[in-house]
Design a protein around this motif. Structure first.
Motif, PDB file in Angstrom:
ATOM      1  N   ASP A  21      -8.515 -19.146 -10.475  1.00 36.95           N
ATOM      2  CA  ASP A  21      -7.309 -18.373 -10.185  1.00 36.95           C
ATOM      3  C   ASP A  21      -7.145 -17.365 -11.316  1.00 36.95           C
ATOM      4  N   SER A  23      -6.653 -13.297 -11.460  1.00 33.49           N
ATOM      5  CA  SER A  23      -6.478 -12.058 -10.697  1.00 33.49           C
ATOM      6  C   SER A  23      -7.202 -10.873 -11.311  1.00 33.49           C
ATOM      7  N   HIS A  38      -8.173  -9.056  -8.089  1.00 36.21           N
ATOM      8  CA  HIS A  38      -7.970  -9.809  -6.847  1.00 36.21           C
ATOM      9  C   HIS A  38      -6.476  -9.983  -6.634  1.00 36.21           C
ATOM     10  N   PRO A  39      -6.035 -10.098  -5.396  1.00 33.80           N
ATOM     11  CA  PRO A  39      -4.617 -10.371  -5.171  1.00 33.80           C
ATOM     12  C   PRO A  39      -4.243 -11.728  -5.756  1.00 33.80           C
ATOM     13  N   LEU A  41      -2.364 -15.350  -5.972  1.00 30.50           N
ATOM     14  CA  LEU A  41      -2.064 -16.301  -4.914  1.00 30.50           C
ATOM     15  C   LEU A  41      -0.693 -16.003  -4.318  1.00 30.50           C
ATOM     16  N   GLU A  42      -0.549 -16.244  -3.029  1.00 29.80           N
ATOM     17  CA  GLU A  42       0.699 -15.934  -2.333  1.00 29.80           C
ATOM     18  C   GLU A  42       1.898 -16.628  -2.958  1.00 29.80           C
ATOM     19  N   GLU A  43       1.699 -17.841  -3.440  1.00 31.72           N
ATOM     20  CA  GLU A  43       2.830 -18.584  -3.994  1.00 31.72           C
ATOM     21  C   GLU A  43       3.223 -18.115  -5.400  1.00 31.72           C
ATOM     22  N   ASP A  44       2.451 -17.217  -5.990  1.00 36.57           N
ATOM     23  CA  ASP A  44       2.749 -16.711  -7.333  1.00 36.57           C
ATOM     24  C   ASP A  44       3.431 -15.347  -7.230  1.00 36.57           C
ATOM     25  N   ALA A  45       4.698 -15.354  -6.840  1.00 38.50           N
ATOM     26  CA  ALA A  45       5.457 -14.118  -6.625  1.00 38.50           C
ATOM     27  C   ALA A  45       5.584 -13.298  -7.907  1.00 38.50           C
ATOM     28  N   ARG A  48       2.394 -11.354  -8.521  1.00 34.93           N
ATOM     29  CA  ARG A  48       2.274 -10.254  -7.566  1.00 34.93           C
ATOM     30  C   ARG A  48       3.167  -9.089  -7.980  1.00 34.93           C
ATOM     31  N   THR A  82      -6.626  -3.996  -5.142  1.00 34.11           N
ATOM     32  CA  THR A  82      -7.013  -5.407  -5.298  1.00 34.11           C
ATOM     33  C   THR A  82      -8.175  -5.791  -4.380  1.00 34.11           C
TER      34      THR A  82
END
Length: 103
Positions: A21, A23, A38-39, A41-45, A48, A82
């Motif tokens: 993990d 990014s 890389h994008p 993880l979705e749960e890591d607001a 992002r 990304t």
């Protein structure tokens, strides 16, 4: 995820797998600094929302040890897109930024 079926068929049972993990990755090719984004993880607001700041912190830490001239537009583009593909983010080092091998 879209390539997992193909990968599954190629990997032997009990092959060690490491999930990373991370990014933003940085690396050198000769005297040119490359960045791969890389994008998160979705749960890591938070990641992002702050990806550019995180990327710049990593870049500045690396160039503090090995100064180069950054291509700011290339950095912003890599973070915005990304794509997970290493792209050159430094200039003036003898490697052409527009080299087709690095597109």
């Amino acid at each position: 995820p879209e390539h997992i079926e193909e990968l599954f068929a190629r990997v032997q049972v009990n092959t060690p797998v490491y999930l990373v993990d991370q990014s933003v990755k940085l690396g050198w090719y000769g005297e040119t600094l490359f960045m791969e984004v890389h994008p998160p993880l979705e749960e890591d607001a938070e990641a992002r929302a702050n990806l550019l700041r995180y990327a710049l912190e990593k870049v500045y830490a690396v160039i503090a040890e090995h100064p180069v001239t950054l291509d700011g537009a290339a950095v912003r583009r890599a973070v915005a897109e990304t794509r997970g593909i290493p792209v050159p983010i430094s200039t003036g080092t003898g490697h052409a930024i527009d080299n087709p091998l690095f597109r």
